[in-house]
Motif scaffolding. Structure first.
Motif, PDB file in Angstrom:
ATOM      1  N   SER A  30       0.823  -1.207   0.000  1.00  0.00           N
ATOM      2  CA  SER A  30       0.000   0.000   0.000  1.00  0.00           C
ATOM      3  C   SER A  30       0.856   1.256   0.000  1.00  0.00           C
ATOM      4  O   SER A  30       0.564   2.218  -0.721  1.00  0.00           O
ATOM      5  N   ILE A  33       2.257   1.735  -3.480  1.00  0.00           N
ATOM      6  CA  ILE A  33       1.261   2.261  -4.413  1.00  0.00           C
ATOM      7  C   ILE A  33       1.044   3.755  -4.164  1.00  0.00           C
ATOM      8  O   ILE A  33       0.986   4.549  -5.111  1.00  0.00           O
ATOM      9  N   GLY A  36       3.863   5.760  -5.444  1.00  0.00           N
ATOM     10  CA  GLY A  36       3.933   5.812  -6.902  1.00  0.00           C
ATOM     11  C   GLY A  36       3.319   7.055  -7.505  1.00  0.00           C
ATOM     12  O   GLY A  36       3.660   7.446  -8.619  1.00  0.00           O
ATOM     13  N   GLY A  81       4.629  -2.392  -5.541  1.00  0.00           N
ATOM     14  CA  GLY A  81       3.490  -1.476  -5.487  1.00  0.00           C
ATOM     15  C   GLY A  81       3.743  -0.203  -6.255  1.00  0.00           C
ATOM     16  O   GLY A  81       2.873   0.283  -7.000  1.00  0.00           O
ATOM     17  N   ARG A  84       3.684  -1.075 -10.014  1.00  0.00           N
ATOM     18  CA  ARG A  84       2.337  -1.409 -10.493  1.00  0.00           C
ATOM     19  C   ARG A  84       1.475  -0.168 -10.638  1.00  0.00           C
ATOM     20  O   ARG A  84       0.705  -0.048 -11.588  1.00  0.00           O
ATOM     21  N   LEU A  85       1.595   0.761  -9.694  1.00  0.00           N
ATOM     22  CA  LEU A  85       0.798   1.991  -9.790  1.00  0.00           C
ATOM     23  C   LEU A  85       1.195   2.784 -11.023  1.00  0.00           C
ATOM     24  O   LEU A  85       0.347   3.239 -11.804  1.00  0.00           O
ATOM     25  N   SER A  88       0.068   1.103 -14.213  1.00  0.00           N
ATOM     26  CA  SER A  88      -1.392   1.133 -14.383  1.00  0.00           C
ATOM     27  C   SER A  88      -1.881   2.488 -14.880  1.00  0.00           C
ATOM     28  O   SER A  88      -2.976   2.585 -15.440  1.00  0.00           O
ATOM     29  N   LEU A 364      -4.831  -5.656  -4.809  1.00  0.00           N
ATOM     30  CA  LEU A 364      -4.034  -4.442  -5.003  1.00  0.00           C
ATOM     31  C   LEU A 364      -2.906  -4.662  -6.009  1.00  0.00           C
ATOM     32  O   LEU A 364      -2.508  -3.731  -6.712  1.00  0.00           O
ATOM     33  N   THR A 365      -2.383  -5.876  -6.080  1.00  0.00           N
ATOM     34  CA  THR A 365      -1.351  -6.160  -7.083  1.00  0.00           C
ATOM     35  C   THR A 365      -1.941  -6.125  -8.483  1.00  0.00           C
ATOM     36  O   THR A 365      -1.348  -5.565  -9.411  1.00  0.00           O
ATOM     37  N   PRO A 368      -3.924  -1.796  -8.652  1.00  0.00           N
ATOM     38  CA  PRO A 368      -3.420  -0.919  -7.580  1.00  0.00           C
ATOM     39  C   PRO A 368      -4.260   0.330  -7.349  1.00  0.00           C
ATOM     40  O   PRO A 368      -4.245   0.891  -6.258  1.00  0.00           O
TER      41      PRO A 368
END
Length: 822
Positions: A30, A33, A36, A81, A84-85, A88, A364-365, A368
């Motif tokens: 978290s 993310i 990010g 995290g 990934r953020l 995305s 969340l993975t 995110p």
């Protein structure tokens, strides 16, 4: 203490403390993310190489049974995290968002059922969600496009709206925009919320509306045919309800079954909100747990084997999720609620907690952006509260000889409220005390309504009369629920207003809640360790207290003026050094005062005031009666105490219409026209009425020409608020020799070229120019020539559409600006 910590790390390295390990991984993910959003964008390949190296390091630490296993894993998950953020948020080159700001035609497939809203004039607005396939720009050919978007179209009352099915092709022509929300503290981030749903653009269809090319069922995919059948089933439920009960009752029960707020009576929604059970109107973990409990009870009643009962529960949850549309909130609720219930039903409470943590990590993975979604935040925190906090509370209540059923109900309500308190404080600034009573009395009735409603829909297929009879009973029960919740909501202290938590307060709160919920040996260890270091702890607390006190003393003489982001409207909040508050204009107009429409006062101004702990206003100063300046004042006047309301000389009827207040309403007695030359003093802050055009012989002046001009003075800092002042009125002010010198100018008429003449700007000579304006507004505000005029004079420009909330802090000698998005 240090030896214990080393031993604990060695045990962790040997695979013990798995639950604590999963908690720390979820926290690390978290944090990654969240970071990010602020970290510079990391290129994909170097980021993947870094993550790969950390994973190899972690694997080597496991092989060596090293104490580094845990911290290395946390670092790797943090980086995961963050990456990934950032990935995305990347969009393909053909995504629709790259065409924003242009007039175009878009073609695509319907991804969801259309949403219809009726207006008071008989017209209807329709929102379509489509998966884009192609765009056509004027003067160029058709190009391939990707991404989801919302298309908004309006049908006049004499024409039925186009209502395609899922999978049909839809073509619409209009202006393409990027999604844009309200950017104030405590407001839901609309852009991130839509991005989490895959929506990257919005199209406002022109007068031609939208054209549909139907997809024949025989050519549709199996999945599309299934979604269509499910839509038909939901429509069967709704039409069956409407056949035996009022439309508003049908809308409420339908919302309880499948989620949504369409057609709900506003009084019912308000009562549910105050009593803390509004989650019942959305498909949540409580729905899944209720369905699972009923199916498990049926399995026990028929003495089915435990494995068969578990399969029955899983099948029921899957069927209900499909019927509810399989939208992301339903999937989340099914995963978290279903898995947790199964583990608890199998007497595996510890496994239920692990499943929740693993589900959170997985969700969340994969997505995110869910971290910023209020639905995920509330559902995950509430479920965690039920699994971690509720058992502790229930055990303590049982030791106090509280009956088992009452202890269970109270512990569940307390746990859910406690786990979500900082989230509720941030978004809603309220805590429902009546929720304890509502959960004990009302929720069981609502649960019965849900079970009967689901069963009645099935029965209506086979025995229509039986279905109608069951729905009629549901309608009667709903009436009882409405009366009960209305009574509870009216009780003194049914809800309390709470300020938003700072990040430090959030950390302290959840640390204390975790200490309360953790295992008994760990709690004693931590408390013993803190007690052993009580002197050091007291010194740290004293240091923080001294720092906080010093900071507050340094801010004691500060005055603030905030330009609230309320879209295409004006609203500014003045706070004096000793906490007195004055609102200048109040925004409004987005959907007017229609029932069920977006009300700026209710949805923007009041939440903003509550976020800062403001529950009364000393005064409101309105520049004129246009709805984008005065419309939000109606909700404010109805909700909180307000001293006086000073207006332009346009007559109370004009303000009543803008505010949505009846012409005979006693609230209008608070309104009085401001007189030119008047001055008001609040805590050393002076408010001057610089200009207030009088009414003409034929009646009150109206429109932009009636705009009052107010000047706020505090020491050497001053602020000029001009409403929609026209150039002609600016010239009149200059001829009168009025003092309009200011540090900050609220630019007239949202940056329209009908205001802000060169002579007026030179006379005002501001350092800052604030433009209150809505993103992508249809008027083209602010106009390029006005921006050039301001830049040419060396004035720093701040805009609510680009900067969000804009706050000025001054002690009368110096001034600084802070914006929400910067």
């Amino acid at each position: 203490m240090a030896d214990r910590f080393k031993e604990w790390r060695r045990e962790a390295g040997r695979g013990q403390h798995q639950e604590e390990f999963f908690v720390s991984l979820l926290v690390a993910l978290s944090l990654g993310i969240a970071a990010g959003r602020f970290f510079p964008v990391i290129p994909v390949m170097p980021g993947m190489v870094l993550l790969g190296c950390l994973i190899v390091w972690a694997a080597w630490s496991i092989y060596r049974s090293s104490m580094q296993v845990w911290p290395v894993f946390l670092l790797a998950v943090f980086c995961l995290g963050l990456l990934r953020l950032q990935t995305s948020l990347l969009l393909p080159v053909d995504d629709l968002s790259h065409f924003a700001g242009q007039e175009l035609q878009v073609e695509g497939k319907m991804a969801e059922e259309p949403q219809v809203r009726e207006h008071s004039d008989g017209s209807r607005s329709v929102r379509y969600c489509i998966q884009a396939e192609a765009v056509t720009l004027s003067g160029s050919g058709t190009q391939h496009a990707s991404g989801r978007l919302y298309v908004y179209a309006r049908s006049p009352k004499d024409r039925a709206p186009v209502l395609p099915q899922i999978g049909d092709s839809l073509t619409a022509h209009g202006s393409l925009r990027l999604p844009h929300g309200i950017h104030n503290p405590g407001q839901i981030d609309t852009e991130l919320l839509l991005r989490s749903q895959g929506i990257t653009a919005v199209l406002i269809a022109g007068k031609s509306g939208a054209a549909v090319k139907a997809l024949n069922d025989s050519r549709a995919s199996v999945w599309t045919r299934l979604l269509r059948r499910l839509a038909v089933v939901r429509e069967h439920y709704l039409s069956s309800m409407q056949a035996v009960m009022p439309k508003e009752d049908a809308a409420a029960i339908f919302a309880m079954l499948f989620g949504g707020y369409q057609g709900l009576k506003s009084e019912l929604l308000e009562a549910f909100t105050i009593t803390g059970i509004v989650h019942i109107l959305s498909v949540s973990g409580s729905h899944i747990s209720l369905l699972a409990a009923v199916m498990a009870w049926l399995g026990s009643f028929f003495r089915l084997p435990q494995l068969v009962r578990a399969m029955l529960v899983v099948l029921a949850i899957a069927a209900y999720s499909l019927l509810a549309g399989l939208v992301p909130p339903v999937i989340r609720s099914a995963l978290m609620g279903g898995l947790s219930f199964l583990a608890l039903a199998l007497n595996r409470e510890k496994d239920a907690r692990r499943l929740l943590l693993l589900t959170g990590l997985l969700m969340l993975t994969v997505s995110p952006l869910l971290l910023f979604h209020i639905s995920f935040q509330l559902s995950f925190a509430a479920t965690a509260g039920l699994l971690y906090v509720a058992p502790v509370v229930r055990a303590r209540l049982r030791r106090m000889h509280v009956p088992s059923s009452l202890a269970a109900g109270l512990s569940i309500t307390f746990a859910a409220q406690a786990a979500t308190l900082p989230i509720l404080a941030w978004y809603f600034n309220q805590l429902s005390l009546s929720s304890f009573l509502a959960n004990l009395v009302v929720v069981p009735i609502v649960e019965f309504i849900i079970i009967v409603g689901i069963a009645a829909g099935v029965a209506a297929f086979v025995l229509p009369f039986a279905g109608k009879l069951a729905y009629a009973g549901d309608s009667l029960l709903l009436g009882a629920v409405y009366e009960l919740t209305s009574w509870m909501a009216s009780l003194p202290g049914s809800r309390v207003w709470i300020p938003s938590f700072s990040w430090g307060a959030v950390l302290i709160y959840y640390a204390a809640l975790s200490l309360f919920a953790c295992k008994e040996p760990w709690r004693h260890r931590i408390l013993d360790g803190l007690y052993a270091r009580k002197a050091c702890l007291a010194a740290v607390c004293a240091l923080f207290l001294a720092a906080g006190t010093g900071y507050r003393l340094s801010q004691a003489d500060l005055m603030t003026l905030a330009a609230i982001d309320c879209g295409q409207g004006d609203a500014l909040l003045l706070r004096t050094p000793h906490g007195k508050t004055v609102l200048f204009d109040s925004g409004g107009e987005r959907d007017g005062n229609e029932p069920g429409a977006f009300n700026t006062g209710q949805r923007v101004i009041l939440p903003y005031l509550r976020h800062y702990g403001i529950h009364e206003l000393n005064a409101i100063f309105l520049t004129h009666a246009h709805a984008d300046h005065a419309g939000g004042a109606g909700a404010v006047l109805r909700t909180m105490p307000v001293g006086r309301v000073y207006t332009a000389d346009e007559g109370r009827e004009a303000y009543a219409q803008s505010m949505g207040i009846g012409s005979a309403d006693a609230l209008l007695q608070k309104l009085q026209p401001a007189q030119e030359g008047q001055s008001f003093d609040l805590d050393g802050v002076r408010i001057e009425v610089v200009f207030a055009p009088p009414s003409s012989g034929k009646g009150a002046a109206s429109g932009n020409e009636a705009s009052n001009v107010y000047r706020i003075v505090y020491g050497g800092a001053s602020f000029l608020i001009t409403g929609d002042l026209t150039k002609e009125r600016e010239e009149m002010i200059l001829k009168k020799g009025k003092n309009i010198r200011c540090t900050v100018l609220k630019v007239g008429h949202h940056g329209s070229n009908t205001s802000s003449s060169e002579a007026f700007l030179q006379a005002a000579a501001p350092r800052y120019a604030v433009i209150c304006v809505g993103a992508g507004n249809r008027f083209g505000h602010p106009k390029p020539e006005v921006l050039e005029r301001l830049k040419g004079l060396g004035i720093k420009i701040l805009r609510t559409d680009q900067n969000g909330e804009i706050v000025f802090f001054t002690n009368g000698k110096t001034i600084r600006a802070r914006t929400y998005l910067d």
